[in-house]
Structure formats: C-alpha cells, structure tokens
Scaffold this motif. Structure first.
Motif, PDB file in Angstrom:
ATOM      1  N   ASP A 147       1.497  -6.176   5.906  1.00 11.02           N
ATOM      2  CA  ASP A 147       1.027  -6.611   4.594  1.00 11.02           C
ATOM      3  C   ASP A 147       0.199  -7.880   4.792  1.00 11.02           C
ATOM      4  O   ASP A 147       0.745  -8.973   4.934  1.00 11.02           O
ATOM      5  N   HIS A 150       0.479 -10.805   2.109  1.00  3.10           N
ATOM      6  CA  HIS A 150       1.749 -11.526   2.244  1.00  3.10           C
ATOM      7  C   HIS A 150       1.712 -12.439   3.466  1.00  3.10           C
ATOM      8  O   HIS A 150       2.214 -13.574   3.418  1.00  3.10           O
ATOM      9  N   LYS A 240       3.833  -2.924   5.712  1.00  6.16           N
ATOM     10  CA  LYS A 240       3.214  -2.499   4.450  1.00  6.16           C
ATOM     11  C   LYS A 240       4.258  -1.835   3.543  1.00  6.16           C
ATOM     12  O   LYS A 240       5.252  -1.280   4.026  1.00  6.16           O
ATOM     13  N   PRO A 241       4.053  -1.890   2.226  1.00  5.03           N
ATOM     14  CA  PRO A 241       5.052  -1.375   1.280  1.00  5.03           C
ATOM     15  C   PRO A 241       5.511   0.051   1.565  1.00  5.03           C
ATOM     16  O   PRO A 241       6.705   0.347   1.476  1.00  5.03           O
ATOM     17  N   HIS A 242       4.599   0.954   1.916  1.00  5.92           N
ATOM     18  CA  HIS A 242       5.025   2.352   2.110  1.00  5.92           C
ATOM     19  C   HIS A 242       5.907   2.495   3.351  1.00  5.92           C
ATOM     20  O   HIS A 242       6.793   3.366   3.397  1.00  5.92           O
ATOM     21  N   GLU A 245       9.339   1.248   2.185  1.00 12.38           N
ATOM     22  CA  GLU A 245       9.978   2.250   1.328  1.00 12.38           C
ATOM     23  C   GLU A 245      10.537   3.410   2.146  1.00 12.38           C
ATOM     24  O   GLU A 245      11.661   3.881   1.910  1.00 12.38           O
TER      25      GLU A 245
END
Length: 527
Positions: A147, A150, A240-242, A245
């Motif tokens: 990210d 961030h 990264k977010p994915h 998750e």
C-alpha cells in the motif's frame, strides 16, 4: 531339686520360643508381602509415568500455554521516537534510488535499510524498486504488493518519499535525473553513506544503489535509527487491501475449528543445494542438487553428515512431525504449511501427513483460486507471510539470514510475543541419528529436553548471529515502569508532536525543528 526344676521348665520355654518364632515368621512374611506390594506399586507408577505424561513442571510448557502467547515480562512494542527526532528537512541533499533483490523478506529488510539510509543522508527516497528476477517471474513491483499511500503517510515524520525522481530544469532544459550507480559494500557502516554515497549524491543530484540487500549494517549504535527500521517494517510496510482481505479470510477459515499452527518448511531445492545436504536423496535427485549448486553458489566441498551435525541441514517434514508429537501435539492439530515446491515431493510429505493429517496450504484454503495462479509469485509469499504472522504458533524449520522466517520471527515478537517454536537443529541432529540407527529409547524425552530450552517467542537478548530483524528487543520495546529509564514508554502524544513540527515547517518556521522532544512521561503509542 533346682536342677529338676530347670529340667522341668525346658519344655515350657521351648514351647514359648516356638510360639515366638512362629510369630516372628508371620511378621516377617507380612513385611515381605508389604515390601513386594510397595515395589510393584512403585514400578507401576514409574511405568505409567513413561506412558502418560504427568502435569508439566515449571521447566515444561503445557499445550495450553503454547497455544497462547509468551510471557511479556512487562514489555510492549513501541517504535516511536523517545529522544530528539527532527522532522525531515524540506531542503535535502538529493534523491536515493535502490533496487531490492532477493525474495519477499530479503526485499523487506532492504526497504527498511533504504529508508534509514535516506534518513542518514538527509535525502529524498524514491519508492524502492523490487527486483523481478528469473526465480519470481513477478514484475508487480512495490505498488503491486504494498500500500504505497500508507507507506508514504506513515513515514512522513521520518523521511521524504516520492514515487519517481522529478524532472529538473538546467539552463532552460528539462532533464530527468537517473542517479549515479553505486554498489554499496555488504553490511556497510553508516559512515559509508555519510561520506562516499553522500559525496556522489551531492555531485550528481541522485544515486542509484544496486544491488541493495544487506547493504547497511544491522547493528547500529543509535536506538532511534533502529526504531525507525521497526516503524518501516511493522507499521509502514502494509500489503495492499486485497492481499490483506485474502489473508484474513484464510486465517478465519483455519481458525473456525480452533487453534492452528503455521510451519515454514524450507525443504526446497535452492536451500538444500546451498546447505549441501544431499545424501538422503536418490542419485538422480543428488545430480539435480549438485548441478543447481554449481550454477548458483561458490564451489565448496560439503559433507552431508558434517553439515547435519552442525545444524546446517533443513529439517525433513518427518523430523518436524516427530518433534511436534514428542512435544505432545496430536493428529487433530491443524497445520498450515508455508512452502514452495518441496524437493522430493510426496515421498517426504507422506510420513509427515501420516502423523498430522490435517495439513493445509494457501491453495487448499483459498476459495478464490487467485493463489493457484500465482504459486511462485510475490502474492503467494505475501499471503503465506500474513497467515504465519497471525497463526497461534509459528515453526520455522530453517531460520537463517534472508530466510522467509527471519522477518516473521521479529514481527511475531513485535506483534505481542506470539508463540514461536524454533528447533535447535544442531542439538537435535544426534537424537535423530540415534533413531535412524535403531536407538529409540528415550527419543521423545530427548526431543523435549532440547525443545524446552527455547524462549517460545518471549523477550530475549539478541546474540550474534541473530539478526536485528529477527529480534528487535529491546530497542523497539518499552516498559511503563522500567528499571532502566531508557526503556520507559514514550508519551501518547508523540505523533502529535511530530505532526505539529511538520506543520510549522510548512509555514516556514524553522526554529521548531531544533527543539528537542520532551518524552519524559510514561504512556503508550500507536506507532
């Protein structure tokens, strides 16, 4: 008459002695029976203790304790500055580019070193490049796995970061700085960056350091510099977010049925070839390993038995299973295996699976199918990293420098002293050798004796060759009520102090940048 009386008394006395003798025999008989019963009970008790383990002593660890976290002894993670830490200056000495080579974790430590090098040189860091080498076949780069927003935001109090070197205007012409290429010495001291590297940066406006793995000494006598490394590693570097998750969904699926442990099986061709551990493989497999070693590593005569005896051979999957069974884990234990392609394949995994049938990996628990298409890419390593970080127990089978486990051990320590089980391969080698030679007696007890000497992930002194990235204690930890004032936790408001400095700088008020931080009160920090 006296003689007659004595003679008359003899039958009576004999009768009395006879009765006394009979009584004594009865007593002796009863005592003998009692003694026999006592011996039998004692032997029975000792026998039962060898088959059914008694309650753990103070030197032992119960399974319930292992599934939890290690004792913290009052320590908690904190990488916030505790002394004077000026905000990065708007006017600096130039731009720093780096190319981080190696696997995911080698690149990760290189990124931490790059941020620190930029801070040391008062330079602007260009977003680090990740080497897309022939092994990974992955050109996703920094932006493809981390990210970026961030990363830049988290480190805004420490160093300026840009995604690319901006164009410069010289004599009415627009020019893009490429950076003067330098090859830093391995484990270079910080003085190299403030002399050789800085001189070239001032001369050319930008420098490009490649390769950049292990190019800054880990042991630096400046706790604030070490804490900056921790801020990068444990706060700024977020996938990264994915990826987060996907990792969380796998962890939730694994934990839906209770505790689970993650094991990093470093039983792969590159490591086995590097270690020189060939003898347990078929002649054809040995030929493959020797060829790989010749093509990728410096020539060296290596003897398998000697390498194993000094703990340089990765544990086989079966050896890992035997260690866990000796420690008391049963075949209901759920295990996530983080590994690449295991050399020798199913032949080596079958004994492990027979001991622990509830084995999983990221492909078997990923319902999206995304990981199946990226088995050798950085995505799969990133997911494995997160699952191992969040597992109740983590076990590395080979935790040498630059290894996948190196960073994870340090991250789990920082993440709340999460339990790790680190097999001492050197101490275990003779035990496994005895077993292979038919000497089974006391095998489990010998394994437990070795394994109980580990700290299981609690605070412990860093001793060479242990890496700072494996153990950042005590620099990146603090105590609310310490014996040593240097270990005192900083203020909750440290982030606000640093933020106000940046705001004052943007308004052109430079005096504030030289004002020392006042971090004298205990507290906690979110950094």
């Amino acid at each position: 008459m006296k003689n007659m009386r004595r003679l008359g008394d003899m039958p009576l006395r004999r009768r009395q002695l006879k009765h006394l003798g009979a009584g004594m025999k009865g007593i002796v008989g009863k005592l003998s029976i009692a003694a026999i019963v006592f011996v039998i009970c004692t032997l029975s008790l000792l026998s039962s203790r060898t088959t059914i383990r008694s309650a753990p002593t103070r030197e032992e660890k119960s399974l319930e304790e292992l599934w939890g976290t290690a004792p913290s002894d009052g320590w908690r993670p904190s990488s916030a500055p505790r002394y004077d830490w000026p905000a990065p200056l708007s006017q600096n000495n130039g731009y720093l580019r780096v190319r981080c080579n190696g696997g995911l974790n080698q690149q990760r430590s290189a990124i931490c070193n790059a941020v620190l090098a930029a801070r040391i040189m008062n330079a602007t860091l260009v977003l680090p490049e990740l080497d897309a080498n022939s092994f990974w076949h992955d050109d996703s780069g920094f932006r493809g796995i981390y990210d970026v927003d961030h990363f830049i935001k988290t480190l805004r109090y420490d160093v300026h970061i840009v995604e690319s070197i901006p164009e410069v205007h010289i004599n009415g012409k627009t020019k893009k700085l490429k950076g003067h290429q330098l090859r830093p010495p391995r484990d270079a001291p910080s003085s190299w960056y403030t002399t050789v590297a800085l001189e070239k940066m001032k001369e050319h406006g930008a420098i490009y350091l490649t390769p950049f793995s292990h190019r800054l000494a880990e042991e630096i006598d400046n706790p604030e510099y070490q804490r900056l490394r921790c801020r990068v590693n444990y706060h700024a570097l977020r996938f990264k977010p994915h990826i987060m998750e996907l990792s969380n969904s796998i962890v939730n699926r694994l934990r839906s049925q209770g505790h689970f442990m993650a094991i990093h099986l470093r039983f792969e061709m590159d490591m086995l070839a590097f270690a020189g551990c060939f003898d347990i493989f078929t002649p054809e497999e040995q030929k493959i390993l020797r060829k790989y070693r010749k093509e990728n590593f410096a020539p060296k005569d290596l003897v398998h038995s000697e390498r194993r005896a000094i703990g340089k051979c990765p544990l086989t999957p079966e050896e890992v299973g035997l260690i866990l069974r000796a420690m008391g884990f049963d075949n209901f234990s759920r295990i996530y295996v983080a590994a690449g392609d295991l050399f020798g394949g199913e032949r080596f995994m079958k004994p492990f699976r027979s001991l622990f049938p509830r084995l999983e990996n990221h492909s078997s628990v990923d319902t999206t199918g995304e990981l199946a298409q990226n088995t050798r890419g950085l995505l799969g390593s990133a997911v494995d990293y997160m699952v191992c970080l969040l597992a109740d127990i983590f076990i590395p089978t080979y935790d040498g420098p630059s290894n996948f486990a190196n960073n994870l051990l340090g991250h789990r320590l920082y993440y709340g002293f999460r339990t790790t089980i680190r097999p001492d391969r050197k101490a275990l080698a003779p035990i496994f050798t005895d077993r292979e030679n038919g000497r089974w007696t006391g095998f489990d007890e010998a394994i437990r004796s070795v394994m109980l000497k580990t700290n299981f992930g609690g605070p412990h002194k860093r001793i060479t060759p242990e890496s700072f990235y494996t153990n950042s204690w005590p620099e990146c930890f603090c105590q609310a009520s310490p014996q040593n004032p240097a270990d005192k936790c900083p203020l909750d408001s440290v982030t606000e102090i640093l933020k106000s400095r940046l705001e004052l700088e943007s308004e052109g008020i430079g005096d504030s940048l030289t004002t020392p931080l006042n971090l004298t009160e205990p507290g906690t920090t979110s950094r």
